[in-house]
Scaffold this motif. Sequence first.
Motif, mmCIF file in Angstrom:
data_model
loop_
_atom_site.group_PDB
_atom_site.id
_atom_site.type_symbol
_atom_site.label_atom_id
_atom_site.label_comp_id
_atom_site.label_asym_id
_atom_site.label_seq_id
_atom_site.Cartn_x
_atom_site.Cartn_y
_atom_site.Cartn_z
ATOM 1 N N ILE A 1 0.712 -1.280 0.004
ATOM 2 C CA ILE A 1 0.108 0.081 0.282
ATOM 3 C C ILE A 1 0.978 1.088 0.058
ATOM 4 O O ILE A 1 0.804 2.389 -0.772
ATOM 5 N N ILE A 2 1.875 1.240 0.814
ATOM 6 C CA ILE A 2 2.928 2.414 1.086
ATOM 7 C C ILE A 2 3.405 2.643 -0.176
ATOM 8 O O ILE A 2 3.671 3.761 -0.882
ATOM 9 N N ILE A 3 3.975 1.568 -1.248
ATOM 10 C CA ILE A 3 4.647 1.857 -2.635
ATOM 11 C C ILE A 3 3.589 2.242 -3.399
ATOM 12 O O ILE A 3 3.952 3.025 -4.286
ATOM 13 N N ASN A 4 2.356 1.798 -3.315
ATOM 14 C CA ASN A 4 1.391 2.330 -4.270
ATOM 15 C C ASN A 4 0.985 3.597 -4.104
ATOM 16 O O ASN A 4 1.171 4.280 -5.141
ATOM 17 N N VAL A 5 1.047 3.994 -2.917
ATOM 18 C CA VAL A 5 0.826 5.491 -2.409
ATOM 19 C C VAL A 5 1.895 6.386 -3.121
ATOM 20 O O VAL A 5 1.522 7.460 -3.584
ATOM 21 N N ILE A 6 3.040 5.731 -2.896
ATOM 22 C CA ILE A 6 4.314 6.786 -3.358
ATOM 23 C C ILE A 6 4.044 6.804 -4.809
ATOM 24 O O ILE A 6 4.353 7.883 -5.350
ATOM 25 N N CYS A 7 3.844 5.893 -5.421
ATOM 26 C CA CYS A 7 3.889 5.802 -7.006
ATOM 27 C C CYS A 7 2.547 6.906 -7.431
ATOM 28 O O CYS A 7 2.728 7.513 -8.335
ATOM 29 N N LEU B 1 -2.246 14.646 2.300
ATOM 30 C CA LEU B 1 -1.553 13.399 1.832
ATOM 31 C C LEU B 1 -1.536 12.165 2.796
ATOM 32 O O LEU B 1 -1.477 10.978 2.385
ATOM 33 N N ILE B 2 -1.479 12.719 4.228
ATOM 34 C CA ILE B 2 -1.316 11.502 5.294
ATOM 35 C C ILE B 2 -2.545 10.829 5.405
ATOM 36 O O ILE B 2 -2.304 9.583 5.609
ATOM 37 N N TYR B 3 -3.583 10.917 4.727
ATOM 38 C CA TYR B 3 -4.750 10.159 4.729
ATOM 39 C C TYR B 3 -4.412 9.064 3.759
ATOM 40 O O TYR B 3 -4.906 7.982 3.846
ATOM 41 N N TRP B 4 -3.806 9.238 2.843
ATOM 42 C CA TRP B 4 -3.368 8.057 2.024
ATOM 43 C C TRP B 4 -2.556 7.056 2.444
ATOM 44 O O TRP B 4 -2.803 5.800 1.702
ATOM 45 N N PHE B 5 -1.617 7.355 3.493
ATOM 46 C CA PHE B 5 -1.142 6.109 4.107
ATOM 47 C C PHE B 5 -1.758 5.588 5.281
ATOM 48 O O PHE B 5 -1.347 4.675 5.711
ATOM 49 N N ASP B 6 -3.066 5.879 5.518
ATOM 50 C CA ASP B 6 -3.742 5.140 6.580
ATOM 51 C C ASP B 6 -4.568 4.072 5.765
ATOM 52 O O ASP B 6 -5.594 4.157 5.087
ATOM 53 N N PHE B 7 -3.953 2.806 6.327
ATOM 54 C CA PHE B 7 -4.527 1.701 5.489
ATOM 55 C C PHE B 7 -5.743 1.123 6.372
ATOM 56 O O PHE B 7 -6.205 -0.093 6.074
ATOM 57 N N LEU B 8 -6.477 1.924 7.075
ATOM 58 C CA LEU B 8 -7.509 1.509 7.982
ATOM 59 C C LEU B 8 -8.892 1.946 7.564
ATOM 60 O O LEU B 8 -9.899 1.675 8.060
ATOM 61 N N ASN B 9 -8.617 2.853 6.861
ATOM 62 C CA ASN B 9 -9.926 3.589 6.161
ATOM 63 C C ASN B 9 -9.920 3.935 4.920
ATOM 64 O O ASN B 9 -8.596 3.915 4.264
ATOM 65 N N ASN B 10 -10.930 4.623 4.389
ATOM 66 C CA ASN B 10 -10.924 4.727 2.793
ATOM 67 C C ASN B 10 -11.024 6.102 2.651
ATOM 68 O O ASN B 10 -11.528 6.675 1.346
ATOM 69 N N THR B 11 -10.638 6.962 3.289
ATOM 70 C CA THR B 11 -10.565 8.278 3.132
ATOM 71 C C THR B 11 -9.404 8.902 2.348
ATOM 72 O O THR B 11 -8.345 8.879 2.937
#
Length: 339
Positions: A71-77, A99-109
């Motif tokens: 997920i982290i790699i995907n968000v960086i891309c 952008l920090i919301y994108w690295f939150d793997f527990l919700n869909n915001t």
Amino acid sequence: MMFSHSIYMYHHIRGPKWMTTTPILSFYAMIGVAMFFSITGFLFWGKVSKDDNPNWISLFINRFFRIVPLIIINVICIVIVYSFYAWLSERNTHISYDLIYWFDFLNNTKKQFNGISSAWVATAGVYWTLVYEWGFYFSLPILWMLGRKNRSTAFTIGLIFLIIYLLPGLVQQISFYVRPFAFLHFVIGMLVWEVKNKIIISKKVADVLLLFSVGYILFFGYKTGEAVYDTSSYINFFIFLILLLLSKGADLWGVLKFRIFVLLGEASYSIYIMHGVVIFTLLRIAQYLNVSDRYIPFLFLVSYVTTYLVSIMTYFYIEKPFIFHGKKIVKLYVKNERD
């Protein structure tokens, strides 16, 4: 799913509207998600249901290292692609704290950044399923306590009753956004685990039934189950049946054991997570270069092949190493716990 999402993305970029002209592909994508949930329910209920004292910390550590690094790699891309896109389109290239919301793997915001609305499109909208998967993992301790040992089958059937007959009405009453169908498919997987050893079936018969079930879904399923996530759908029976047959050893006379299918199965999580950013990037490049619509089918083909190649690399160089590190940490944790 990848084929369906490529059409949605094309219309969003050219529209812009997230829509499809091939609803039957969307139907097949829904089947994929339903099977994904059911397999998760099958595997993890099998891990804990008969265990007298499951090691929950170990389970969550393993899940973290299995899911989150990619997920982290995907968000960086996605950030790199959107930053470059913003620069080309002369938009604000300042990345906000959203952008920090994108690295939150527990919700869909997934909020917009770089002044680009609907930034979530680069994920192909798949992150919502991971939210439900984590929800299932976190529910496992409660499910384990309520349905231990000899009561497991009855408990699982009871859950199906609650989800089909009570939960939809309750959700409608409280006006709370939730998808009861998502939980149903996890429980379908749990039920398969509970009954698989109680059903005797030969491999030959299992292969025939699996071929029939897959054929029904491919050729007739759309007409009888457009809403796969509807708890009244006939498709849910076939999802149960397919998973049961696979658990009994059905492999379509060895076809599913071909190396190419095994490799695609191993890299399926990478394909699921990475296909959005790959397809989105190629479609944006085509838009920037004013590529004619008549070349779009070829572009789709290139994006599919690229997705497979990228996903195989991320499986071997991201997924597998982090899975290994997760297992090492679990071993150290278990050792320290015993000491």
